[in-house]
Design a protein around this motif. Structure first.
Motif, PDB file in Angstrom:
ATOM      1  N   HIS A  74       0.861  -1.193   0.000  1.00 45.95           N
ATOM      2  CA  HIS A  74       0.000   0.000   0.000  1.00 45.95           C
ATOM      3  C   HIS A  74       0.893   1.237   0.000  1.00 45.95           C
ATOM      4  CE1 HIS A  74      -1.924  -2.837   3.118  1.00 45.95           C
ATOM      5  NE2 HIS A  74      -2.541  -3.076   1.988  1.00 45.95           N
ATOM      6  N   PHE A  79      -2.761   1.136   5.552  1.00 50.25           N
ATOM      7  CA  PHE A  79      -3.417   0.040   6.279  1.00 50.25           C
ATOM      8  C   PHE A  79      -4.042   0.542   7.587  1.00 50.25           C
ATOM      9  CE2 PHE A  79      -3.470  -3.768   9.025  1.00 50.25           C
ATOM     10  CZ  PHE A  79      -4.299  -4.550   8.246  1.00 50.25           C
ATOM     11  N   ASN A 228      -4.282  -0.941  -3.214  1.00 45.19           N
ATOM     12  CA  ASN A 228      -3.519  -2.121  -2.766  1.00 45.19           C
ATOM     13  C   ASN A 228      -2.987  -2.888  -3.974  1.00 45.19           C
ATOM     14  OD1 ASN A 228      -5.457  -1.390  -0.886  1.00 45.19           O
ATOM     15  ND2 ASN A 228      -5.669  -3.427  -0.030  1.00 45.19           N
ATOM     16  N   MET A 262      -0.536  -7.921   8.982  1.00 48.06           N
ATOM     17  CA  MET A 262      -1.837  -7.249   8.868  1.00 48.06           C
ATOM     18  C   MET A 262      -2.845  -7.844   9.853  1.00 48.06           C
ATOM     19  SD  MET A 262      -2.233  -6.763   4.763  1.00 48.06           S
ATOM     20  CE  MET A 262      -1.597  -8.343   4.267  1.00 48.06           C
TER      21      MET A 262
END
Lengths: 417, 248
Positions: A74, A79, A228, A262
């Motif tokens: 990204h 994020f 993304n 993530m």
């Protein structure tokens, strides 16, 4: 002199080994009994390890396949703070770097938030995908419970989770209005037709709407932008690809995140499970050792008269200890080899047939586990467990040997001892 | 005109003041922008570090009837988007969907069209009139500085406002302080023009603080006070407020 000693030692060892083998051969039932705990324990541990490994691999694989892929790139801080204005600075460059790092499966995405309105309204996460490329990084089409996957020539289509569709009061073929703010913060909206319904974890069921990326770009005034780039790589190359991407893409512009960075929940869960597995394995090995030690102790008690005669004719305690230790060593070797062969065979059969978890657990997909599990073994696991069981078996046999070797001829031959 | 200059009206409430001079000055500021009907047109330039956009908007306001209708003219993609206000409620109509979206209280603090104005500014520009008290805190030649603080017990977004007004009732600058008394926003007024007997700043520069090069420039490109409106001037508002709205 040294040579003479070596020869003598070798001859003594050879003699002791022959006697140990003869003893084991002479009492096949007892030998079998002594090696059974090791064989059974090793087979069980190998099987358990294979099931756990398959379960973990399956979960990680499904976790990635469901939505997030293995690696995502990204714009920096996207994020944590997703905003359309924070789009990927140079998607072509990122793809080129990824290709150079060996990544073949990647797909662009555009993520935002929308208000979905039909009979009712609800807030949803908008994930815009390239339908042709998305299938290389996730298995979204397999999550369809009704309708069809997105058809690229038809831009104004969407996929809704079953829960979201229920909330909105619509189904396949109905229309839903998606309202959001465009890249400049101005209100925008488009009408989409529901092409299919999805079921699955990660909020797919209730919180996400998937639309074609071209439609989302138009709706959100994103031109050719994306937020993304999602990649799918095998676990073996993941670390290398991550390092290559991070080396090439400046950190002040990009963030390169692995799946477990993530969403660390799954990663942490697996780490905890591995910790528990280690403790469990040690406990099982201790139980195996206790069983082996017990069998050896009883067997040595039954052989007290034999030991007494050996000591009386001048065999010596060291010689007796050597023979009994070698018996334990041979039994440990046999247990390890037979247990490993048996374990590998059982795992191989189960790998071919599969274990139907749904029989016991019902629908396992919500836990990211396929209903049919196929155990598989890593060489490291075979080696680790095999060596562990061998060592525990050997040590368990040495203690009774040491006790027996401390006897005097009188103690050993006494009927009241 | 009040439709956008409601901010001014809101910023210069005249009736709750405990200070006669401040109240008198603010009453004159208010009078400069008030009429039964105001029709105006604005060019709004939104400048961000990542992008820049200009929005053109036409506003019709029936101040006596409490009706407000703002329509986006440009950019093309947003054309015909409507902002409607009535009885203290705000709606947005997206023309492509022919759908009215109610702006919920949770969305009031969100930026309006990505600018440095918020939905709350549109909705409650007038409402804050009665919620603040005012006093003169400084005089410097032609400039008067007034401090406005919320009346006790009244809900207020800002802890205090510091306003500079010329003695001829033309606003110069307003500083907005949040509940921690930190300066959050500044509006600077310039290019004073004459509309009939009224003197109005035609350019407003709204700057979020601390300043990072981002701002919204609001230019008044046309304004009429008390023009004769066609009967259907508020049709969109009447139709939209008759039905139910989608809300998050």
């Amino acid at each position: 002199m040294i040579r003479v000693s070596s020869v003598t030692l070798f001859s003594t060892l050879r003699l002791s080994a022959l006697l140990a083998l003869q003893n084991l051969w002479r009492n096949p039932r007892q030998s079998l009994l002594a090696s059974l705990p090791g064989i059974a324990g090793l087979t069980a541990l190998l099987l358990l390890s294979a099931i756990n490994a398959a379960l973990q691999e399956n979960m990680v694989n499904n976790f990635q396949s469901q939505l997030i892929g293995s690696i995502q790139v990204h714009a920096r801080d996207f994020f944590a703070h997703p905003r359309l204005a924070r789009d990927l600075p140079d998607p072509h460059r990122v793809e080129a770097v990824a290709r150079a790092a060996g990544v073949q499966s990647m797909s662009p995405r555009l993520e935002s938030f929308v208000l979905a309105a039909a009979r009712n309204s609800t807030g949803l996460m908008l994930i815009a995908i390239d339908p042709r490329r998305e299938v290389r990084v996730t298995d979204l089409p397999q999550r369809l419970s009704a309708g069809q996957f997105l058809d690229p020539p038809k831009p104004w289509q969407c996929l809704l989770g079953e829960g979201a569709a229920r909330k909105l009061g619509i189904g396949v073929g109905d229309s839903v209005d998606l309202i959001s703010n465009d890249r400049f913060g101005a209100p925008t909206g488009e009408r989409f037709e529901v092409a299919g319904l999805l079921s699955g974890g990660f909020g797919i069921d209730a919180d996400i709407v998937f639309v074609p990326v071209d439609a989302a770009r138009e709706m959100l005034a994103m031109d050719n932008r994306q937020t993304n780039l999602v990649m799918r790589v095998s676990p073996e190359v993941e670390a290398r690809v991550l390092a290559a991407l991070r080396a090439e893409l400046p950190a002040e512009q990009y963030e390169v995140l692995a799946w477990h960075e993530m969403f660390p929940v799954m990663y942490e869960w697996i780490a905890v499970q591995r910790g528990f597995q280690f403790v469990f394995f040690v406990v099982v090995m201790l139980l195996v050792a206790a069983a082996i030690g017990n069998v050896a102790l009883v067997a040595n008690l039954n052989r007290r008269h034999e030991f007494g005669v050996m000591l009386a004719i001048g065999a010596g305690n060291r010689h007796l200890f050597r023979i009994l230790s070698l018996e334990s060593l041979f039994l440990a070797v046999v247990s390890s080899v037979v247990g490993t062969v048996l374990g590998v065979l059982v795992i191989d059969v189960l790998h071919r047939t599969g274990i139907d978890l749904s029989h016991w657990l019902g629908d396992t997909r919500r836990y990211y586990v396929d209903p049919i599990l196929r155990p598989s073994l890593a060489r490291d696991a075979v080696l680790g467990i095999g060596v562990g069981v061998f060592a525990f078996s050997l040590v368990a046999g040495l203690l009774p040997a040491w006790r027996s070797a401390r006897l005097t001829p009188l103690e050993a031959l006494s009927p009241h001892a | 005109m009040k439709s956008w200059l409601w901010l001014l009206v809101g910023l210069w409430p005249a009736f709750a003041s405990g200070n006669d001079e401040a109240a008198e000055l603010l009453k004159r500021v208010r009078a400069q922008h008030s009429a039964d009907v105001v029709v105006s047109r604005y060019e709004i330039e939104i400048v961000r570090t990542e992008w820049q956009r200009t929005v053109i908007m036409a506003v019709t306001e029936d101040q006596r009837g409490g009706r407000y209708q703002g329509m986006v003219i440009a950019p093309r993609r947003l054309a015909d988007t409507l902002y409607l206000k009535r009885d203290g409620r705000l709606w947005m109509v997206i023309p492509r969907l022919r759908r009215k979206v109610g702006i919920s209280p949770a969305m009031l603090s969100e930026p309006w069209m990505g600018s440095d104005l918020s939905n709350q500014d549109i909705l409650q520009g007038d409402a804050v009139i009665d919620d603040y008290q005012h006093r003169v805190i400084a005089r410097d030649g032609d400039l008067v500085t007034i401090e406005s603080t919320p009346l006790p017990g009244r809900p207020a977004l800002w802890r205090r406002l510091r306003q500079q007004v010329r003695r001829d009732a033309v606003p110069v600058r307003v500083d907005y302080f949040d509940q921690d008394d930190v300066l959050q926003r500044r509006i600077e007024f310039s290019e004073v023009g004459e509309v009939g007997e009224r003197r109005l700043p035609m350019v407003w520069r709204i700057v979020p603080m601390p300043e990072k090069g981002e701002y919204t420039l609001l230019k008044v490109s046309g304004v009429e006070f008390d023009p004769t409106l066609p009967d259907d001037a508020f049709n969109a508002l009447e139709q939209a407020t008759a039905g139910t709205a989608t809300s998050p």
